[in-house]
Design an enzyme around this catalytic site. Structure first.
Site, PDB file in Angstrom:
ATOM      1  N   SER A  70      79.885 -54.972 -16.252  1.00 42.79           N
ATOM      2  CA  SER A  70      80.642 -55.580 -15.164  1.00 42.79           C
ATOM      3  C   SER A  70      81.979 -54.876 -14.908  1.00 42.79           C
ATOM      4  O   SER A  70      81.998 -53.676 -14.654  1.00 42.79           O
ATOM      5  CB  SER A  70      80.795 -57.079 -15.466  1.00 42.79           C
ATOM      6  OG  SER A  70      81.254 -57.770 -14.341  1.00 42.79           O
ATOM      7  N   ASP A 137      71.714 -61.223  -9.244  1.00 44.00           N
ATOM      8  CA  ASP A 137      73.082 -61.216  -9.784  1.00 44.00           C
ATOM      9  C   ASP A 137      73.992 -61.993  -8.824  1.00 44.00           C
ATOM     10  O   ASP A 137      74.131 -61.622  -7.664  1.00 44.00           O
ATOM     11  CB  ASP A 137      73.568 -59.773  -9.924  1.00 44.00           C
ATOM     12  CG  ASP A 137      74.847 -59.653 -10.731  1.00 44.00           C
ATOM     13  OD1 ASP A 137      75.742 -60.513 -10.557  1.00 44.00           O
ATOM     14  OD2 ASP A 137      74.954 -58.698 -11.508  1.00 44.00           O
ATOM     15  N   HIS A 164      73.697 -62.099 -14.164  1.00 42.35           N
ATOM     16  CA  HIS A 164      74.754 -61.095 -14.393  1.00 42.35           C
ATOM     17  C   HIS A 164      74.710 -60.592 -15.845  1.00 42.35           C
ATOM     18  O   HIS A 164      75.701 -60.124 -16.381  1.00 42.35           O
ATOM     19  CB  HIS A 164      76.120 -61.717 -14.058  1.00 42.35           C
ATOM     20  CG  HIS A 164      77.233 -60.714 -13.926  1.00 42.35           C
ATOM     21  ND1 HIS A 164      77.175 -59.623 -13.073  1.00 42.35           N
ATOM     22  CD2 HIS A 164      78.440 -60.631 -14.536  1.00 42.35           C
ATOM     23  CE1 HIS A 164      78.300 -58.933 -13.173  1.00 42.35           C
ATOM     24  NE2 HIS A 164      79.076 -59.513 -14.057  1.00 42.35           N
TER      25      HIS A 164
END
Length: 194
Positions: A70, A137, A164
């Protein structure tokens, strides 16, 4: 000895998600694993995170592999764009990466604007590049990750319905990542002759 550096993202820590599980797998395979601690993950500061990476990711050489998740991805690519000038590393695995502002997380816009990725350095200094995306996601739309992957000529790996890639999505283990990473830990290092 191969060393894998694992970089967490926003609102995360070395103890969350699949990071401890991955660390155990890496060490059981005879490699070293360093899970990087980034300060104040709930209110990330670009300069502070860059300093954390600078202090903890070393040494970088052809035995080094980087795994980032991320916000950790763009932070790491920004850091490596400078750190890899004149060096090479074995591989990078980017999980739900992005390089543009996220409509879902506008509080990160300032952080993202500070980052600069040298796509040429990333392509030429990292032997193998992988981008993992999920079709559902909620934070990083797949096209955002795909654009970044194309910019650095990465191999795209889609994991269906992985969200995610967080604990909340059922990701306390990440076998799809391990299957690719494990192969690289077995390979002997071939030093390039200058």
């Amino acid at each position: 000895m191969k060393t894998v550096f694992v970089i967490h993202g926003y609102q995360a820590s070395p103890e969350k998600h699949w990071f401890p599980w991955l660390s155990q797998k890496i060490e059981a395979a005879g490699a070293a694993c360093e899970i990087i601690h980034l300060e104040d993950p709930d209110v990330p500061n670009y300069a502070v995170w860059k300093e954390c990476l600078h202090m903890q990711i070393a040494p970088l050489d052809e035995n080094s592999i980087v795994v980032a998740h991320s916000l950790g991805c763009i932070s790491t690519l920004d850091f490596l764009s400078q750190a890899l000038k004149g060096k090479k590393i074995k591989a990078i695995f980017l999980i739900s990466p992005f390089k543009d502002a996220l409509p879902s997380l506008p509080e990160l816009n300032g952080f993202i604007q500070h980052t600069k990725i040298d796509e040429f350095v990333i392509q030429t200094a990292i032997q193998k590049r992988f981008v993992f995306i999920s079709n559902n996601d909620p934070y990083v739309a797949p096209p955002m990750s795909i654009r970044l992957g194309q910019a650095i000529h990465a191999q795209l790996v889609e994991v269906k319905y992985a969200g995610h890639f967080m604990q909340e999505d059922g990701f306390t283990e990440f076998p799809q990542l391990w299957n690719k990473l494990e192969l690289l830990l077995d390979q002997p290092v071939i030093s390039s002759v200058e």
